[in-house]
Enzyme design. Structure first.
Site, PDB file in Angstrom:
ATOM      1  N   TRP A   1       0.800  -1.228   0.000  1.00  0.00           N
ATOM      2  CA  TRP A   1       0.000   0.000   0.000  1.00  0.00           C
ATOM      3  C   TRP A   1       0.831   1.275   0.000  1.00  0.00           C
ATOM      4  O   TRP A   1       0.323   2.350  -0.320  1.00  0.00           O
ATOM      5  CB  TRP A   1      -0.915   0.028   1.239  1.00  0.00           C
ATOM      6  CG  TRP A   1      -0.179  -0.186   2.537  1.00  0.00           C
ATOM      7  CD1 TRP A   1      -0.041  -1.365   3.201  1.00  0.00           C
ATOM      8  CD2 TRP A   1       0.520   0.793   3.309  1.00  0.00           C
ATOM      9  NE1 TRP A   1       0.714  -1.186   4.341  1.00  0.00           N
ATOM     10  CE2 TRP A   1       1.067   0.132   4.428  1.00  0.00           C
ATOM     11  CE3 TRP A   1       0.733   2.169   3.169  1.00  0.00           C
ATOM     12  CZ2 TRP A   1       1.820   0.789   5.403  1.00  0.00           C
ATOM     13  CZ3 TRP A   1       1.482   2.830   4.131  1.00  0.00           C
ATOM     14  CH2 TRP A   1       2.018   2.149   5.239  1.00  0.00           C
ATOM     15  N   ASN A   2       2.107   1.207   0.374  1.00  0.00           N
ATOM     16  CA  ASN A   2       2.814   2.443   0.724  1.00  0.00           C
ATOM     17  C   ASN A   2       3.277   3.272  -0.469  1.00  0.00           C
ATOM     18  O   ASN A   2       3.470   4.479  -0.341  1.00  0.00           O
ATOM     19  CB  ASN A   2       3.985   2.140   1.662  1.00  0.00           C
ATOM     20  CG  ASN A   2       4.921   1.083   1.143  1.00  0.00           C
ATOM     21  OD1 ASN A   2       4.580   0.292   0.266  1.00  0.00           O
ATOM     22  ND2 ASN A   2       6.124   1.043   1.687  1.00  0.00           N
TER      23      ASN A   2
ATOM     24  N   ARG B   1       6.566  -0.964 -11.042  1.00  0.00           N
ATOM     25  CA  ARG B   1       7.847  -1.662 -10.894  1.00  0.00           C
ATOM     26  C   ARG B   1       7.721  -3.152 -11.188  1.00  0.00           C
ATOM     27  O   ARG B   1       8.695  -3.814 -11.532  1.00  0.00           O
ATOM     28  CB  ARG B   1       8.391  -1.441  -9.473  1.00  0.00           C
ATOM     29  CG  ARG B   1       9.875  -1.738  -9.350  1.00  0.00           C
ATOM     30  CD  ARG B   1      10.461  -1.098  -8.125  1.00  0.00           C
ATOM     31  NE  ARG B   1      10.137  -1.820  -6.904  1.00  0.00           N
ATOM     32  CZ  ARG B   1      10.470  -1.401  -5.684  1.00  0.00           C
ATOM     33  NH1 ARG B   1      11.093  -0.248  -5.539  1.00  0.00           N
ATOM     34  NH2 ARG B   1      10.176  -2.110  -4.618  1.00  0.00           N
TER      35      ARG B   1
ATOM     36  N   GLU C   1      10.409  -9.014  -2.260  1.00  0.00           N
ATOM     37  CA  GLU C   1      10.997  -7.818  -1.643  1.00  0.00           C
ATOM     38  C   GLU C   1      10.333  -7.676  -0.290  1.00  0.00           C
ATOM     39  O   GLU C   1       9.165  -7.278  -0.198  1.00  0.00           O
ATOM     40  CB  GLU C   1      10.774  -6.591  -2.539  1.00  0.00           C
ATOM     41  CG  GLU C   1      11.656  -5.425  -2.187  1.00  0.00           C
ATOM     42  CD  GLU C   1      10.958  -4.441  -1.279  1.00  0.00           C
ATOM     43  OE1 GLU C   1      11.208  -4.510  -0.051  1.00  0.00           O
ATOM     44  OE2 GLU C   1      10.159  -3.638  -1.765  1.00  0.00           O
TER      45      GLU C   1
ATOM     46  N   GLU D   1      11.010  -3.448  12.707  1.00  0.00           N
ATOM     47  CA  GLU D   1      10.786  -2.450  11.664  1.00  0.00           C
ATOM     48  C   GLU D   1       9.698  -1.487  12.131  1.00  0.00           C
ATOM     49  O   GLU D   1       8.570  -1.902  12.404  1.00  0.00           O
ATOM     50  CB  GLU D   1      10.382  -3.128  10.360  1.00  0.00           C
ATOM     51  CG  GLU D   1      10.367  -2.199   9.177  1.00  0.00           C
ATOM     52  CD  GLU D   1      10.150  -2.916   7.850  1.00  0.00           C
ATOM     53  OE1 GLU D   1      10.501  -2.352   6.809  1.00  0.00           O
ATOM     54  OE2 GLU D   1       9.623  -4.048   7.867  1.00  0.00           O
TER      55      GLU D   1
ATOM     56  N   SER E   1      16.691   4.703  -4.303  1.00  0.00           N
ATOM     57  CA  SER E   1      15.812   4.101  -5.309  1.00  0.00           C
ATOM     58  C   SER E   1      15.968   4.779  -6.664  1.00  0.00           C
ATOM     59  O   SER E   1      16.016   6.006  -6.765  1.00  0.00           O
ATOM     60  CB  SER E   1      14.351   4.214  -4.851  1.00  0.00           C
ATOM     61  OG  SER E   1      14.168   3.549  -3.617  1.00  0.00           O
TER      62      SER E   1
END
EC number: 1.2.1.16
Length: 490
Positions: free
Chosen positions: A161-162, A170, A265, A396, A456
């Site tokens: 979602w981020n 991607r 990922e 995290e 990135s």
């Protein structure tokens, strides 16, 4: 922000159903779910809630379209991706507003994400015509070796979602460039941007007479049940997932049934190392980017700040002053720099981590509390005096909290940086070439930023080591993830 503050033209044409075989429609059970604005906690869209049967229909379409799409010349696949890139850029303001509505990020960040996400389409449009092969004489001299690459086949893409546009492009762009058809399962928290991107791809493909069914999208609140039958289906040949390590481990187990090609990922716990010779002003500016982009809700966000004893205090003072000056507000507010967290559960997690650190002796230099509603806001926070085994360091965070841990030697810094099961991104600030080289050589991470807080790039390989995943996205490697290597001896 509500749906009515978006462009009326955009709202009127936004798809909210399932895309299967080039057609939009409701879920088979006619169920829907609400998408809410994190800045207000109010519902803004109702989206079709796909069932397992819908997912199988989507795979039917992807499988049926695969032979025709594979046969489309690479140049035509390239031109389709390039056209979609152009359309995304031309609609950047509308798409950014949609990202802000469903994901909460400030408009300036949302616009940057549109450009970043579109860049994957442009990059893989260029890569589509570069599926390199090999012809050579075998060392024995007795035969020729021919090596070529073929599309792996129908692929399942599960996105988080981020970064709702970048995570979609991607994965979709390299798959299409390689000649694969796809089924996309977007996050139920931010499905709208993916649906819009899919509609742009569908309409461009239809206008060019290209196969329908190359991109199918099944938004759903039932991620496990919806995707499970696809893992059992031998027609599915590839899965790409971005999300937590825990879910990635489950998916890898499911993928083992049919030995699916898998790209994962997964979670991160990025160290941000400030060596004693670092330019502290540059380190602070890099730390703001590495920590607070998307309110810290990024897998590559700096999670723990490892700072040499000699500069720990001045860095903490400069950093906390800069963090305390950040404007936390709804993403639509002019000047907003830090937006809301995605939902109430995210706020509760961050609050718990900060409270736990404070209870074990950490000092809150700035922030430290959730903000009154509406919406899911937490103050940008800097903690000092944090122990290396504190939960806010080992877990995290996925929020705007920066714990500072002091170290005494370069050896200790490297040991602390590597003392985690994860290895996605890392950052190091130093003016010493020798220290920079050591960080590059010894830090266990798939991506390392030296005197940079942003790593990135569509043209660079994105991915991690250890529990942070398998495979790479972006760069040349991104398309190779969707190709099989075939060797012929003659």
């Amino acid at each position: 922000m509500t749906a009515t503050t978006l462009s009326p033209t955009l709202v009127a044409h936004l798809p909210t159903g399932l895309l299967i075989d080039g057609h939009w429609g409701p879920a088979s059970g006619r169920a829907t779910f609400e998408v809410t604005d994190p800045a207000t906690a109010e519902p803004i869209f109702d989206v079709s809630d796909a069932t397992p049967a819908d997912a199988v229909r989507a795979l039917d379409a992807a499988h049926a379209a695969a032979p025709a799409w594979r046969a489309v010349p690479p140049r035509e696949r390239s031109e389709l991706l390039r056209a979609v890139f152009v359309r995304l850029i031309s609609r950047a303001d509308d798409i950014a507003a949609l990202i802000t509505a469903e994901a909460g990020k400030p408009l300036a960040e949302a616009r940057a994400e549109v450009v970043y996400g579109a860049e994957f389409l442009r990059w893989f449009a260029e890569q589509a015509v570069r599926a390199d092969g090999l012809v050579r004489t075998a060392p024995s001299g007795g035969n020729k070796q021919y090596v070529s690459r073929r599309p792996v086949g129908p692929s399942l893409l599960i996105t988080p979602w981020n970064f709702p546009i970048a995570m979609a492009t991607r994965k979709i762009a390299p798959a299409l460039a390689a000649g694969c058809t796809v089924v996309v399962k977007p996050s139920e928290l931010t499905p709208m941007t993916t649906l819009l991107v899919a509609e742009i791809i569908r309409s461009e493909a239809a206008g060019r007479g290209l196969p329908t069914g190359i991109v199918n999208v099944v938004p759903s609140t039932q991620a496990g049940p919806v995707t499970e039958p696809l893992f059992d289906d031998p027609r599915l040949r590839k899965v790409s997932f971005t999300g937590s390590t825990r879910v990635g481990q489950i998916l890898l187990t499911q993928a083992s049934k049919n030995v699916l090609r898998s790209s994962m990922e997964l979670g991160g716990n990025a160290p941000f190392i400030v060596f004693e010779d670092a330019d502290l002003d540059a380190a602070v500016q890099g730390a703001l980017v590495a920590k607070l982009r998307n309110s810290g809700q990024s897998c590559v966000a700096a999670n723990r700040f490892l700072v040499h004893d000699a500069v720990a205090r001045p860095f903490a003072e400069k950093f906390s002053a800069a963090v305390g000056a950040m404007v936390t507000a709804p993403g639509t507010q002019p000047g907003a720099q830090v937006g809301p967290l995605i939902n109430e559960a995210a706020v509760e997690k961050v609050t718990d981590l900060v409270d736990d650190a404070a209870a074990h002796g950490a000092q809150v230099l700035t922030g430290g509390s959730r903000l009154d509603g509406p919406g899911h806001f937490f103050e940008p926070t800097v903690l000092t005096g944090v122990s290396a085994d504190a939960r806010v360091v080992t877990e995290e965070i996925f929020g705007p909290v920066a714990p500072i841990v002091a170290f005494g030697s370069d050896d200790e810094a490297i040991e602390l940086a590597n003392g985690t099961p994860f290895g996605l991104a890392s950052y190091a600030y130093t003016t010493s070439l020798a220290r920079a080289q050591r960080a590059m050589d010894e830090i266990e991470a798939g991506m390392i930023g030296i005197n940079r807080g942003l790593v990135s790039d569509a043209s660079a390989p994105f991915g991690g080591v250890k529990a942070s995943g398998l495979g790479r996205e972006g760069a040349e490697a991104g398309m190779e993830e969707y190709q099989e290597t075939v060797y012929v001896a003659m």
